[in-house]
Motif scaffolding. Structure first.
Motif, PDB file in Angstrom:
ATOM      1  N   TYR A  37       0.809  -1.220   0.000  1.00  0.00           N
ATOM      2  CA  TYR A  37       0.000   0.000   0.000  1.00  0.00           C
ATOM      3  C   TYR A  37       0.843   1.272   0.000  1.00  0.00           C
ATOM      4  CZ  TYR A  37      -4.542  -2.254   0.408  1.00  0.00           C
ATOM      5  OH  TYR A  37      -5.698  -2.973   0.146  1.00  0.00           O
ATOM      6  N   ASP A  38       2.145   1.145   0.218  1.00  0.00           N
ATOM      7  CA  ASP A  38       3.006   2.328   0.177  1.00  0.00           C
ATOM      8  C   ASP A  38       3.461   2.641  -1.249  1.00  0.00           C
ATOM      9  OD1 ASP A  38       4.601   0.128  -0.139  1.00  0.00           O
ATOM     10  OD2 ASP A  38       6.163   0.770   1.263  1.00  0.00           O
ATOM     11  N   GLY A  39       3.070   1.826  -2.201  1.00  0.00           N
ATOM     12  CA  GLY A  39       3.435   2.065  -3.605  1.00  0.00           C
ATOM     13  C   GLY A  39       4.776   1.493  -3.991  1.00  0.00           C
ATOM     14  N   GLY A  40       5.464   0.862  -3.052  1.00  0.00           N
ATOM     15  CA  GLY A  40       6.789   0.303  -3.342  1.00  0.00           C
ATOM     16  C   GLY A  40       6.730  -1.173  -3.699  1.00  0.00           C
ATOM     17  N   ILE A  41       7.743  -1.600  -4.453  1.00  0.00           N
ATOM     18  CA  ILE A  41       7.881  -3.020  -4.789  1.00  0.00           C
ATOM     19  C   ILE A  41       9.180  -3.492  -4.154  1.00  0.00           C
ATOM     20  CG2 ILE A  41       8.255  -4.655  -6.693  1.00  0.00           C
ATOM     21  CD1 ILE A  41       6.539  -2.772  -8.434  1.00  0.00           C
ATOM     22  N   THR A  42       9.085  -4.509  -3.308  1.00  0.00           N
ATOM     23  CA  THR A  42      10.264  -4.988  -2.586  1.00  0.00           C
ATOM     24  C   THR A  42      10.730  -6.317  -3.168  1.00  0.00           C
ATOM     25  OG1 THR A  42       9.324  -3.959  -0.635  1.00  0.00           O
ATOM     26  CG2 THR A  42      11.209  -5.397  -0.281  1.00  0.00           C
ATOM     27  N   VAL A  43      12.000  -6.361  -3.508  1.00  0.00           N
ATOM     28  CA  VAL A  43      12.576  -7.579  -4.084  1.00  0.00           C
ATOM     29  C   VAL A  43      13.443  -8.238  -3.023  1.00  0.00           C
ATOM     30  CG1 VAL A  43      13.953  -8.509  -5.983  1.00  0.00           C
ATOM     31  CG2 VAL A  43      12.587  -6.447  -6.333  1.00  0.00           C
ATOM     32  N   GLN A  44      13.026  -9.407  -2.592  1.00  0.00           N
ATOM     33  CA  GLN A  44      13.725 -10.123  -1.526  1.00  0.00           C
ATOM     34  C   GLN A  44      14.411 -11.355  -2.111  1.00  0.00           C
ATOM     35  OE1 GLN A  44      13.466  -9.451   2.121  1.00  0.00           O
ATOM     36  NE2 GLN A  44      15.231 -10.819   2.020  1.00  0.00           N
ATOM     37  N   SER A  45      15.718 -11.416  -1.932  1.00  0.00           N
ATOM     38  CA  SER A  45      16.443 -12.580  -2.435  1.00  0.00           C
ATOM     39  C   SER A  45      16.309 -13.743  -1.448  1.00  0.00           C
ATOM     40  CB  SER A  45      17.913 -12.213  -2.621  1.00  0.00           C
ATOM     41  OG  SER A  45      18.616 -13.358  -3.020  1.00  0.00           O
TER      42      SER A  45
ATOM     43  N   TRP B 294      11.843  -0.966  -5.304  1.00  0.00           N
ATOM     44  CA  TRP B 294      11.642  -0.218  -6.546  1.00  0.00           C
ATOM     45  C   TRP B 294      10.483   0.748  -6.345  1.00  0.00           C
ATOM     46  CZ3 TRP B 294      11.516  -5.052 -10.305  1.00  0.00           C
ATOM     47  CH2 TRP B 294      12.779  -5.667 -10.284  1.00  0.00           C
ATOM     48  N   ILE B 295      10.802   2.004  -6.569  1.00  0.00           N
ATOM     49  CA  ILE B 295       9.779   3.045  -6.381  1.00  0.00           C
ATOM     50  C   ILE B 295       9.324   3.542  -7.747  1.00  0.00           C
ATOM     51  CG2 ILE B 295       9.273   5.298  -5.320  1.00  0.00           C
ATOM     52  CD1 ILE B 295       9.996   3.263  -3.211  1.00  0.00           C
ATOM     53  N   GLY B 296       8.059   3.690  -7.937  1.00  0.00           N
ATOM     54  CA  GLY B 296       7.548   4.181  -9.218  1.00  0.00           C
ATOM     55  C   GLY B 296       6.072   4.504  -9.170  1.00  0.00           C
ATOM     56  N   HIS B 297       5.349   3.725  -8.433  1.00  0.00           N
ATOM     57  CA  HIS B 297       3.900   3.955  -8.373  1.00  0.00           C
ATOM     58  C   HIS B 297       3.563   5.029  -7.345  1.00  0.00           C
ATOM     59  CE1 HIS B 297       2.468   0.867 -11.086  1.00  0.00           C
ATOM     60  NE2 HIS B 297       3.323   0.009 -10.561  1.00  0.00           N
ATOM     61  N   LYS B 298       2.518   5.796  -7.666  1.00  0.00           N
ATOM     62  CA  LYS B 298       2.106   6.858  -6.747  1.00  0.00           C
ATOM     63  C   LYS B 298       1.172   6.330  -5.674  1.00  0.00           C
ATOM     64  CE  LYS B 298       2.542  10.434 -10.220  1.00  0.00           C
ATOM     65  NZ  LYS B 298       1.826  10.983 -11.350  1.00  0.00           N
ATOM     66  N   LYS B 299       0.459   5.266  -6.015  1.00  0.00           N
ATOM     67  CA  LYS B 299      -0.493   4.695  -5.049  1.00  0.00           C
ATOM     68  C   LYS B 299      -0.166   3.224  -4.811  1.00  0.00           C
ATOM     69  CE  LYS B 299      -4.476   7.709  -5.611  1.00  0.00           C
ATOM     70  NZ  LYS B 299      -5.901   7.756  -5.972  1.00  0.00           N
ATOM     71  N   ALA B 300      -1.019   2.583  -4.033  1.00  0.00           N
ATOM     72  CA  ALA B 300      -0.790   1.176  -3.651  1.00  0.00           C
ATOM     73  C   ALA B 300      -0.564   0.277  -4.863  1.00  0.00           C
ATOM     74  CB  ALA B 300      -1.988   0.674  -2.872  1.00  0.00           C
ATOM     75  N   VAL B 301       0.386  -0.626  -4.719  1.00  0.00           N
ATOM     76  CA  VAL B 301       0.620  -1.618  -5.770  1.00  0.00           C
ATOM     77  C   VAL B 301      -0.327  -2.782  -5.503  1.00  0.00           C
ATOM     78  CG1 VAL B 301       2.305  -3.165  -6.831  1.00  0.00           C
ATOM     79  CG2 VAL B 301       3.027  -0.931  -6.006  1.00  0.00           C
ATOM     80  N   TRP B 302      -1.235  -3.010  -6.410  1.00  0.00           N
ATOM     81  CA  TRP B 302      -2.275  -4.024  -6.203  1.00  0.00           C
ATOM     82  C   TRP B 302      -1.893  -5.381  -6.777  1.00  0.00           C
ATOM     83  CZ3 TRP B 302      -7.958  -4.242  -5.449  1.00  0.00           C
ATOM     84  CH2 TRP B 302      -8.371  -3.324  -4.487  1.00  0.00           C
ATOM     85  N   THR B 303      -1.100  -5.356  -7.813  1.00  0.00           N
ATOM     86  CA  THR B 303      -0.818  -6.635  -8.457  1.00  0.00           C
ATOM     87  C   THR B 303       0.549  -6.605  -9.131  1.00  0.00           C
ATOM     88  OG1 THR B 303      -1.578  -8.146 -10.207  1.00  0.00           O
ATOM     89  CG2 THR B 303      -2.180  -5.842 -10.464  1.00  0.00           C
ATOM     90  N   ILE B 304       1.240  -7.724  -9.043  1.00  0.00           N
ATOM     91  CA  ILE B 304       2.496  -7.871  -9.780  1.00  0.00           C
ATOM     92  C   ILE B 304       2.510  -9.253 -10.434  1.00  0.00           C
ATOM     93  CG2 ILE B 304       3.967  -6.257  -8.508  1.00  0.00           C
ATOM     94  CD1 ILE B 304       4.939  -8.539  -6.825  1.00  0.00           C
ATOM     95  N   ALA B 305       3.207  -9.344 -11.551  1.00  0.00           N
ATOM     96  CA  ALA B 305       3.313 -10.646 -12.239  1.00  0.00           C
ATOM     97  C   ALA B 305       4.603 -10.683 -13.035  1.00  0.00           C
ATOM     98  CB  ALA B 305       2.112 -10.847 -13.159  1.00  0.00           C
TER      99      ALA B 305
END
Lengths: 185, 413
Positions: free
Chosen positions: B236-244, B254-265
């Motif tokens: 919901y913070d708009g960030g995408i976290t990549v965990q190894s 990874w920051i890029g979205h202004k609003k919550a990230v709802w889906t990734i694929a």
């Protein structure tokens, strides 16, 4: 069965319920247990009732806002109104009560103010339904406490109504007794 | 006597104050008093009725008023398609769907906490399982088709045998709603995330929780990379976290979205990560750098779900604006725009061999869409022939040989 720790949204709902119960308690205790009139707690609760009521409203708003965000509740869908009807109606009642909980409203609404604030008793049953329906099969640590509290308040209210009905039934009889014609001198 | 009766008639039938002021005045007063009493008595009831009526009105109007419906003029050059089949059986909102790799089984879950198993070809509801005590918001099927994983608002993650539909494991650890689940490509690990701000990694074999990663915000979506080396989550913070998973390296954000990230694929070839946000934006991230390759305003409302075609060339997005769109992942061109659901779409799924595309919605239905030929002008010029990724021939689902080059791609895992 281990109960889940209540998340913040549920905790806010729980605090709201506690505050709401506290607003009802002084009147209920005064009628059901008249001897409690002498104790300090009902007096203090009566004095702080307005503030506690507003707190109940604020906690309820917090509870609602968090859940709307968390559960992505879609108000453009008619099903939402039915699924969350108890919560929505209770929040509407709390809003009306909170908005009119000031001296100005009391003055302006006069006797309607009292009538309006009777809605608080409707909220009591809506809340019972709300807790039972939404927490069914998925109780958190605060669910049993909530149900006991609201159950007690429901019980006290029903008791109070019974006392009042019995009182009003007795009053005409007493009046007719006192109005019996006395023997003419 | 006659005079008296005339006077009485006049009193009874005239409303003129001059005719009978003495009798009408008190009557008027008593009526208004009664009205006033009635009003004051009914005030709370009236208020509640008015509130309920308003609520229903506000809810009903958007769904019936034509201007709220998605207009076909929004489509531009893209084609508009209709569903080929609709599955009805849920009694409430459908939040999650998943398709088995063999295309035969579709699984759906929703607000009622039930998992429904459908036969894709016949549309017959095979079985209903009372799986959770609260809504199911996430479902995933392993690539070998053995396991089904469900995540629910009852804070639990459950693993099911897809063939026997027996419950194999219950993972308990989340302290709030589970919003997303995923299975690793090797079928050994389950990842889950939710509004307790954690991502948890569970081992299916032992049923134990292996890792817990704290996140700064509610976790809405997550996915395993196709090579199984990373778990990527969006919140919901708009960030995408990549965990190894292979090292103790600090996770990348990874920051890029202004609003919550709802889906990734992840694209099945693992080179691109697609993300959809509450602001309607769709972004394509290059792996492993995290550089944004493409960003476009995909929908008017939240992008609720994403799915890749098996050859990583096409991306399907669904939205709460009730539409499904098909994009060329290379050019960003909108190829198709599908309309059919009456309410927000929460989930879209393509089977891992690409034979089935399905969507689940708040309108309590699951719709199957024709796996049509998604060919853009650019593709045909480039290759000189149609890129027949999905083809429906004589009512049978046929897969062209070109798909096989990627082996068994990820089903959003």
């Amino acid at each position: 069965m281990a109960l889940d720790v209540a998340p913040l949204s549920n905790q806010l709902g729980f605090f709201s319920l506690i505050c709401y119960c506290l607003t009802l308690l002084p009147t209920l205790l005064r009628i059901v247990f008249p001897q409690t009139k002498q104790t300090e707690i009902p007096k203090w609760l009566l004095l702080q009732r307005r503030l506690i009521g507003i707190l109940a409203f604020l906690f309820a708003v917090g509870h609602g806002v968090l859940l709307i965000k968390k559960r992505n509740i879609d108000f453009s869908d008619v099903t939402t109104a039915w699924v969350y009807i108890q919560g929505i109606c209770t929040l509407l009642i709390f809003t009306l009560l909170a908005v009119t909980s000031n001296d100005w409203s009391v003055k302006k609404l006069k006797k309607h103010w009292k009538q309006l604030h009777q809605l608080t008793y409707l909220a009591m049953f809506l809340l019972t339904w709300h807790v039972l329906d939404k927490m069914m099969g998925h109780w958190t640590q605060v669910t049993p406490i909530s149900l006991i509290l609201i159950g007690l308040i429901d019980g006290l209210f029903i008791w109070r109504r019974w006392i009042e009905c019995r009182g009003s039934a007795k009053t005409p009889a007493a009046q007719s007794m006192s109005a019996k014609p006395t023997k003419p001198n | 006597m006659l005079q008296n009766s005339k006077l009485l008639n006049r009193k009874l039938f005239t409303h003129s104050p001059s005719a009978a002021p003495a009798t009408l005045k008190p009557r008027k007063k008593s009526t208004s008093l009664r009205n006033c009493k009635l009003l004051s008595y009914k005030l709370p009831v009236n208020l509640v009725s008015a509130a309920i009526a308003t609520l229903i009105g506000v809810s009903v109007v958007p769904s019936v008023w034509p201007s709220y419906q998605t207009s076909s003029s929004d489509l531009g050059m893209a084609e508009s398609r209709r569903p080929i089949n609709t599955f009805q059986g849920h009694s409430s909102w459908v939040y999650a769907i998943a398709v088995s790799p063999d295309d035969k089984t579709l699984v759906s879950g929703g607000y009622d906490g039930q998992i429904k198993i459908w036969d894709v070809r016949s549309g017959v509801l095979r079985q209903t399982i009372k799986a959770h005590t609260d809504a199911i918001e996430a479902l995933a099927i392993s690539l070998d088709g053995r396991f089904l994983v469900s995540g629910s608002w009852d804070n639990q993650v459950k693993v099911w045998d897809l063939k026997t539909l027996q419950e194999l494991e219950t993972f308990e650890g989340h302290r709030d709603d589970v919003k997303t689940v995923a299975i690793s490509a090797d079928g050994k690990w389950v990842a889950s995330g939710g509004t307790d701000r954690t991502v948890r990694l569970w081992q299916i074999e032992t049923g134990q929780e292996r890792f817990t990663w704290r996140r700064p915000a509610w976790v809405k979506t997550l996915a395993f990379s196709p090579d199984g080396a990373q778990v990527v989550s969006g919140g919901y913070d708009g960030g995408i976290t990549v965990q190894s998973l292979n090292s103790e390296r600090i996770p990348q954000t990874w920051i890029g979205h202004k609003k919550a990230v709802w889906t990734i694929a992840f694209s099945p070839n693992g080179q691109t990560l697609a993300s959809g946000s509450a602001d309607g934006a769709l972004k394509l991230w290059q792996r492993p750098t995290g550089v944004i390759q493409k960003s476009f305003a995909a929908h008017n409302k939240t992008v609720s779900s994403l799915a890749w075609s098996p050859d990583s060339r096409y991306l399907v997005s669904s939205s709460t604006d009730k539409s499904i769109k098909v994009w060329n992942a290379h050019t960003g061109e909108l190829l198709n725009h599908w309309i059919g659901h009456r309410k927000p779409i929460w989930s879209v799924a393509i089977s891992s061999n690409g034979g089935v595309l399905a969507s689940g919605s708040s309108d309590q239905t699951i719709k199957l869409w024709s796996p049509f030929e998604t060919r853009s002008s650019a593709d045909s010029t480039e290759q000189g022939k149609p890129s027949s990724i999905w083809a429906l021939r004589k009512g049978r689902w046929n897969l062209p040989g070109s798909i096989q080059q990627y082996g068994r791609p990820s089903n959003g895992c």
